[in-house]
Design an enzyme around this catalytic site. Sequence first.
Site, mmCIF file in Angstrom:
data_model
loop_
_atom_site.group_PDB
_atom_site.id
_atom_site.type_symbol
_atom_site.label_atom_id
_atom_site.label_comp_id
_atom_site.label_asym_id
_atom_site.label_seq_id
_atom_site.Cartn_x
_atom_site.Cartn_y
_atom_site.Cartn_z
ATOM 1 N N ASP A 11 0.972 -1.104 -0.012
ATOM 2 C CA ASP A 11 0.242 0.576 -0.463
ATOM 3 C C ASP A 11 1.427 1.371 0.309
ATOM 4 O O ASP A 11 2.036 1.199 0.588
ATOM 5 C CB ASP A 11 -1.197 -0.101 1.336
ATOM 6 C CG ASP A 11 -1.596 1.261 1.318
ATOM 7 O OD1 ASP A 11 -2.674 1.236 0.109
ATOM 8 O OD2 ASP A 11 -1.742 1.484 2.527
ATOM 9 N N SER A 12 -0.042 2.966 -0.279
ATOM 10 C CA SER A 12 1.250 3.644 -0.305
ATOM 11 C C SER A 12 1.598 4.253 0.933
ATOM 12 O O SER A 12 2.392 4.510 1.601
ATOM 13 C CB SER A 12 0.057 4.616 -0.830
ATOM 14 O OG SER A 12 -0.654 5.088 -0.125
ATOM 15 N N CYS A 75 -4.700 -2.111 -1.717
ATOM 16 C CA CYS A 75 -4.256 -0.196 -1.919
ATOM 17 C C CYS A 75 -5.828 0.034 -3.265
ATOM 18 O O CYS A 75 -5.122 -0.609 -4.707
ATOM 19 C CB CYS A 75 -3.269 -0.137 -2.783
ATOM 20 S SG CYS A 75 -3.738 2.350 -3.029
ATOM 21 N N GLU A 153 -3.540 8.143 8.847
ATOM 22 C CA GLU A 153 -2.757 7.880 9.422
ATOM 23 C C GLU A 153 -2.139 8.552 10.495
ATOM 24 O O GLU A 153 -1.663 8.412 11.503
ATOM 25 C CB GLU A 153 -1.959 8.471 7.936
ATOM 26 C CG GLU A 153 -1.460 8.144 6.443
ATOM 27 C CD GLU A 153 -0.867 6.609 6.964
ATOM 28 O OE1 GLU A 153 0.301 6.721 7.204
ATOM 29 O OE2 GLU A 153 -1.029 6.207 5.600
ATOM 30 N N CYS A 189 -11.355 2.886 0.171
ATOM 31 C CA CYS A 189 -9.775 3.092 0.037
ATOM 32 C C CYS A 189 -9.494 2.407 1.476
ATOM 33 O O CYS A 189 -10.153 2.013 2.595
ATOM 34 C CB CYS A 189 -9.523 4.422 0.414
ATOM 35 S SG CYS A 189 -8.192 4.937 1.348
ATOM 36 N N HIS A 191 -7.152 2.456 3.166
ATOM 37 C CA HIS A 191 -7.203 3.780 4.818
ATOM 38 C C HIS A 191 -8.538 3.178 5.747
ATOM 39 O O HIS A 191 -8.221 3.801 7.307
ATOM 40 C CB HIS A 191 -6.720 5.005 4.656
ATOM 41 C CG HIS A 191 -5.592 4.924 4.335
ATOM 42 N ND1 HIS A 191 -4.635 4.358 3.281
ATOM 43 C CD2 HIS A 191 -4.254 5.565 5.479
ATOM 44 C CE1 HIS A 191 -2.934 4.468 3.372
ATOM 45 N NE2 HIS A 191 -3.051 5.139 4.252
HETATM 46 N N1 DGL Z 1 -4.633 2.779 0.672
HETATM 47 C C1 DGL Z 1 -4.965 3.642 -0.227
HETATM 48 C C2 DGL Z 1 -6.207 3.770 -1.580
HETATM 49 O O1 DGL Z 1 -6.655 2.169 -1.036
HETATM 50 C C3 DGL Z 1 -4.574 4.866 -0.981
HETATM 51 C C4 DGL Z 1 -4.748 6.026 -0.101
HETATM 52 C C5 DGL Z 1 -3.511 7.366 -0.626
HETATM 53 O O2 DGL Z 1 -2.093 6.730 -0.735
HETATM 54 O O3 DGL Z 1 -4.034 7.931 -1.211
HETATM 55 O O4 DGL Z 1 -6.760 3.650 -2.097
#
Ligand code: DGL
Length: 265
Positions: A11-12, A75, A153, A189, A191
């Site tokens: 993931d990022s 992600c 985060e 997402c 996150h």
């Molecule tokens: N967690 C990521 C997603 O599912 C991306 C978050 C990001 O870096 O903007 O899209």
Amino acid sequence: MTDTRPVLFFDSGVGGLSVLGPTRALLPHASIVYAADSAGFPYGTRSDADIAARVPALLGRLTERYHPRLIVIACNTASTIALAAVRAALDLPVVGTVPAIKPAAQQSGTRVIGVLGTPATVRQTYVDDLAARFAGDCVVLRHGSAELVKLAEAKLRGEPVEPAAYREALDGLFGQEGGGEIDIVVNACTHFPLIAQELSQAAPHPVRFIDGGPGIARRIAHLTAGQSWPETSPPGKAVFTRLGHAERALEPALSGFGLDTIEAL
Ligand code: DGL
């Protein structure tokens, strides 16, 4: 002989932990390498071309270094843009994460669904296709929020976040015409399941949030069925493309997901 090859999550940032959690519950003995492209974070405000170039290259380097048995692109942004390219470039199974629009459409009573992702994800034709194929009789309202990614985060670094920040971010979805009728929100997402409670509390009316994490965990278990794992649960490893204070501050949260060592790529 015991197969020690890990499952590589990518993931990022910390979002992929929402996929790792249900995977650990199903496969407690799996060796895990969790890779976060902290140097490229956030993905949601990057261009498609940037992500399409960056993700396959990084996964190539990670594969050479860690020799995974399977890759999970945990992600939505990276998956909706680069999944096909990664699969074409690497000779191993690659599981992606795409918005759970199909189950949302199956469960919605009002036939109005919210899709909450990053700005990059919600503009993808991949999402148009999912909505057309699986939610043709629903109104699908989308909102891309880079702010919620930052809040997730911050939460995992142990920083306090004002509830008003979540309410403001959700206004972009529920404030749209028809938003008052949304009964299911797809967390598109990875996150966002990490701030599930905050999102539920900030929503202007009761809604159900769903995400693909448990389904991806089942897919990983299916694809690795019959393979051997270490006999005891091995310590997992977190790998960052940039390892500074912000990443170090994540250590307690990472260790809660069984990621006890941290290193830089
Ligand atoms: N967690 C990521 C997603 O599912 C991306 C978050 C990001 O870096 O903007 O899209």
